[in-house]
Design a protein around this motif. Structure first.
Motif, PDB file in Angstrom:
ATOM      1  N   PRO A 246      45.470  35.523  29.323  1.00  0.00           N
ATOM      2  CA  PRO A 246      44.480  34.668  29.989  1.00  0.00           C
ATOM      3  C   PRO A 246      44.574  33.192  29.591  1.00  0.00           C
ATOM      4  CG  PRO A 246      43.465  36.692  29.246  1.00  0.00           C
ATOM      5  CD  PRO A 246      44.847  36.680  28.656  1.00  0.00           C
ATOM      6  N   GLN A 247      45.226  32.897  28.477  1.00  0.00           N
ATOM      7  CA  GLN A 247      45.377  31.504  28.048  1.00  0.00           C
ATOM      8  C   GLN A 247      46.585  30.822  28.703  1.00  0.00           C
ATOM      9  OE1 GLN A 247      44.648  34.038  25.694  1.00  0.00           O
ATOM     10  NE2 GLN A 247      42.501  33.398  25.925  1.00  0.00           N
ATOM     11  N   GLU A 248      47.322  31.548  29.539  1.00  0.00           N
ATOM     12  CA  GLU A 248      48.527  31.008  30.161  1.00  0.00           C
ATOM     13  C   GLU A 248      48.380  31.003  31.687  1.00  0.00           C
ATOM     14  OE1 GLU A 248      52.321  32.288  27.805  1.00  0.00           O
ATOM     15  OE2 GLU A 248      50.981  34.010  27.860  1.00  0.00           O
ATOM     16  N   TRP A 249      49.238  30.205  32.323  1.00  0.00           N
ATOM     17  CA  TRP A 249      49.244  30.124  33.776  1.00  0.00           C
ATOM     18  C   TRP A 249      50.190  31.162  34.366  1.00  0.00           C
ATOM     19  CZ3 TRP A 249      46.371  27.048  37.063  1.00  0.00           C
ATOM     20  CH2 TRP A 249      45.533  26.114  36.436  1.00  0.00           C
ATOM     21  N   ASN A 250      49.794  31.706  35.511  1.00  0.00           N
ATOM     22  CA  ASN A 250      50.628  32.631  36.270  1.00  0.00           C
ATOM     23  C   ASN A 250      51.160  31.926  37.512  1.00  0.00           C
ATOM     24  OD1 ASN A 250      50.281  35.649  35.220  1.00  0.00           O
ATOM     25  ND2 ASN A 250      48.335  34.568  34.942  1.00  0.00           N
ATOM     26  N   THR A 251      52.324  32.339  37.960  1.00  0.00           N
ATOM     27  CA  THR A 251      52.956  31.771  39.147  1.00  0.00           C
ATOM     28  C   THR A 251      53.198  32.858  40.186  1.00  0.00           C
ATOM     29  OG1 THR A 251      54.074  30.036  37.879  1.00  0.00           O
ATOM     30  CG2 THR A 251      55.008  30.597  40.023  1.00  0.00           C
ATOM     31  N   TYR A 252      52.842  32.568  41.410  1.00  0.00           N
ATOM     32  CA  TYR A 252      53.193  33.416  42.552  1.00  0.00           C
ATOM     33  C   TYR A 252      54.144  32.636  43.464  1.00  0.00           C
ATOM     34  CZ  TYR A 252      49.432  36.932  41.915  1.00  0.00           C
ATOM     35  OH  TYR A 252      48.613  37.944  41.452  1.00  0.00           O
ATOM     36  N   ASP A 253      55.247  33.273  43.832  1.00  0.00           N
ATOM     37  CA  ASP A 253      56.089  32.793  44.921  1.00  0.00           C
ATOM     38  C   ASP A 253      56.076  33.886  45.977  1.00  0.00           C
ATOM     39  OD1 ASP A 253      57.388  30.134  44.158  1.00  0.00           O
ATOM     40  OD2 ASP A 253      57.703  31.345  42.353  1.00  0.00           O
ATOM     41  N   ILE A 254      55.538  33.556  47.135  1.00  0.00           N
ATOM     42  CA  ILE A 254      55.274  34.538  48.189  1.00  0.00           C
ATOM     43  C   ILE A 254      56.088  34.177  49.429  1.00  0.00           C
ATOM     44  CG2 ILE A 254      53.485  35.511  49.681  1.00  0.00           C
ATOM     45  CD1 ILE A 254      51.439  34.769  47.472  1.00  0.00           C
ATOM     46  N   PHE A 255      56.776  35.173  49.979  1.00  0.00           N
ATOM     47  CA  PHE A 255      57.559  35.003  51.202  1.00  0.00           C
ATOM     48  C   PHE A 255      56.960  35.940  52.246  1.00  0.00           C
ATOM     49  CE2 PHE A 255      59.993  34.192  47.445  1.00  0.00           C
ATOM     50  CZ  PHE A 255      60.650  32.987  47.703  1.00  0.00           C
ATOM     51  N   PHE A 256      56.384  35.350  53.279  1.00  0.00           N
ATOM     52  CA  PHE A 256      55.566  36.108  54.224  1.00  0.00           C
ATOM     53  C   PHE A 256      56.095  35.971  55.645  1.00  0.00           C
ATOM     54  CE2 PHE A 256      51.901  36.099  57.192  1.00  0.00           C
ATOM     55  CZ  PHE A 256      51.462  37.410  57.009  1.00  0.00           C
ATOM     56  N   THR A 257      56.231  37.101  56.310  1.00  0.00           N
ATOM     57  CA  THR A 257      56.570  37.131  57.730  1.00  0.00           C
ATOM     58  C   THR A 257      55.358  37.626  58.493  1.00  0.00           C
ATOM     59  OG1 THR A 257      58.892  37.618  57.240  1.00  0.00           O
ATOM     60  CG2 THR A 257      58.123  38.065  59.478  1.00  0.00           C
ATOM     61  N   ALA A 258      54.863  36.818  59.399  1.00  0.00           N
ATOM     62  CA  ALA A 258      53.651  37.151  60.148  1.00  0.00           C
ATOM     63  C   ALA A 258      53.924  38.282  61.133  1.00  0.00           C
ATOM     64  CB  ALA A 258      53.147  35.926  60.896  1.00  0.00           C
ATOM     65  N   PRO A 259      52.893  39.047  61.480  1.00  0.00           N
ATOM     66  CA  PRO A 259      53.064  40.069  62.516  1.00  0.00           C
ATOM     67  C   PRO A 259      53.229  39.430  63.886  1.00  0.00           C
ATOM     68  CG  PRO A 259      50.759  39.878  61.945  1.00  0.00           C
ATOM     69  CD  PRO A 259      51.508  38.973  60.993  1.00  0.00           C
ATOM     70  N   ARG A 260      53.834  40.180  64.791  1.00  0.00           N
ATOM     71  CA  ARG A 260      53.976  39.732  66.173  1.00  0.00           C
ATOM     72  C   ARG A 260      53.257  40.696  67.098  1.00  0.00           C
ATOM     73  NH1 ARG A 260      56.509  36.342  62.616  1.00  0.00           N
ATOM     74  NH2 ARG A 260      57.768  34.778  63.701  1.00  0.00           N
ATOM     75  N   PHE A 261      52.589  40.121  68.088  1.00  0.00           N
ATOM     76  CA  PHE A 261      51.879  40.911  69.095  1.00  0.00           C
ATOM     77  C   PHE A 261      52.390  40.511  70.481  1.00  0.00           C
ATOM     78  CE2 PHE A 261      49.142  40.204  65.445  1.00  0.00           C
ATOM     79  CZ  PHE A 261      48.678  41.475  65.149  1.00  0.00           C
TER      80      PHE A 261
END
Length: 252
Positions: A170-185
Motif C-alpha cells: 500500500p505504500q507503493e504505486w501500482n501501474t496498469y497498462d490496458i489494451f482494449f478493443t471495443a465491441p462492435r454492433f
C-alpha cells in the motif's frame, strides 16, 4: 471391374498430386516477392521511459488539474483533490469521467491505495477504471487481503480473475497498462464482435486478450447492450482514498 476402376482412379489422383508438388517445387520466388513497402507505419516518438506518454498520446492527467474530467453525476467539474502531482478520490462526490470519448485504446494509469490500511476485502482501497464507462478493471488493495478472485485488483470485475496477484504494498504505486478493443454492433443493435482486453499490472501480464462477456454487473449475468462506438473512461468513487497519477491514452 469396380476394383480396377477404383485402383485406376487412385493412380490418377496420385499422379496429379505429384505433378502439382513438382510444379510448386519448380517455382523459385525471389525474396522481394514477399516484401511490401506500403503502407509505411507512421512515426511515433516514445516517452523517455516506458511509463511516460508517447508523442501520439492524449494526456488525461498531467499532475496539475482535472480539466479533462467531469462529474458523472451532473457534468460539473471533477471534485476530486489534486495535490503534489496526484489526485485522490473525495468520497461521496461521485464518479468522474473523461470529457472526451474513446473506443479502442491503449490506456496507462498509475494508482495507489491509502497508506493507512483500513478494512478488508472489497472495503480496502477500492475503486475501478471503466472502459467506455461500462467495462471495469478492478482497483483494490489486494496486497495481503482476501476477497473473491474475480473481484481482486486487476480482475475484469465479476468476469475474470487476474492470472497472478502482482500487487505492490500500500505504500507503493501500482501501474496498469490496458489494451482494449471495443465491441462492435450491427445497425440492428446485435453484437458482431465482443470486447477484448489485455492488462499488464506492474509489468506482469494478468489478463491475456480475454473476451468480455458483457458490461460489468455487480449482480446478475452480463448481457451486451448496443452502445455508441466511443464513450468516456470512468473512474469510480467507492468511498476509499485511492490516488492516481500519470494517466494517458492512445486511440488505436
Amino acid at each position: 471391374m469396380k476394383n480396377l476402376f477404383l485402383f485406376g482412379s487412385l493412380l490418377l489422383s496420385f499422379a496429379c498430386i505429384q505433378q502439382v508438388v513438382a510444379q510448386q517445387q519448380a517455382i523459385k520466388l525471389p525474396p522481394e516477392a514477399t516484401e511490401f513497402w506500403e503502407p509505411v507505419p507512421r512515426k511515433v516518438t516514445p516517452g523517455k521511459e516506458n511509463h511516460l506518454p508517447p508523442s501520439d498520446a492524449t494526456i488525461l492527467f498531467d499532475g496539475t488539474s482535472l480539466d479533462r474530467f467531469e462529474s458523472v453525476r451532473d457534468g460539473a467539474p471533477a471534485a476530486w483533490k489534486v495535490e503534489n502531482g496526484t489526485f485522490t478520490v473525495v468520497p461521496r462526490t461521485g464518479d468522474i469521467q473523461t470529457k472526451e470519448s474513446f473506443g479502442d485504446v491503449q490506456l496507462h494509469l498509475e494508482w495507489s491505495a491509502p497508506d493507512v490500511i483500513k478494512g478488508e476485502g472489497q472495503g480496502r482501497g477500492n475503486s475501478g477504471v471503466f472502459l467506455m464507462s461500462t467495462y471495469e478493471i478492478q482497483i483494490l488493495d489486494s496486497y495481503e487481503s482476501q476477497t473473491y478472485s474475480n473481484g481482486q485488483a486487476a480482475s475484469v470485475y465479476k468476469q475474470y480473475p487476474p492470472l497472478v496477484n502482482a500487487m505492490r504494498t500500500p505504500q507503493e504505486w501500482n501501474t496498469y497498462d490496458i489494451f482494449f478493443t471495443a465491441p462492435r454492433f450491427n445497425t440492428d443493435g446485435m453484437l458482431v464482435s465482443p470486447a477484448r482486453v489485455t492488462v499488464i499490472h506492474n509489468g506482469v501480464l494478468v489478463q491475456n486478450n480475454v473476451e468480455l462477456k458483457g458490461p460489468t454487473e455487480y449482480i446478475g449475468i452480463p448481457n451486451y447492450k448496443a452502445h455508441p462506438e466511443a464513450l468516456p473512461i470512468k473512474l469510480q468513487d467507492h468511498g476509499d482514498l485511492v490516488s492516481f497519477r500519470n494517466i494517458w491514452v492512445r486511440k488505436l
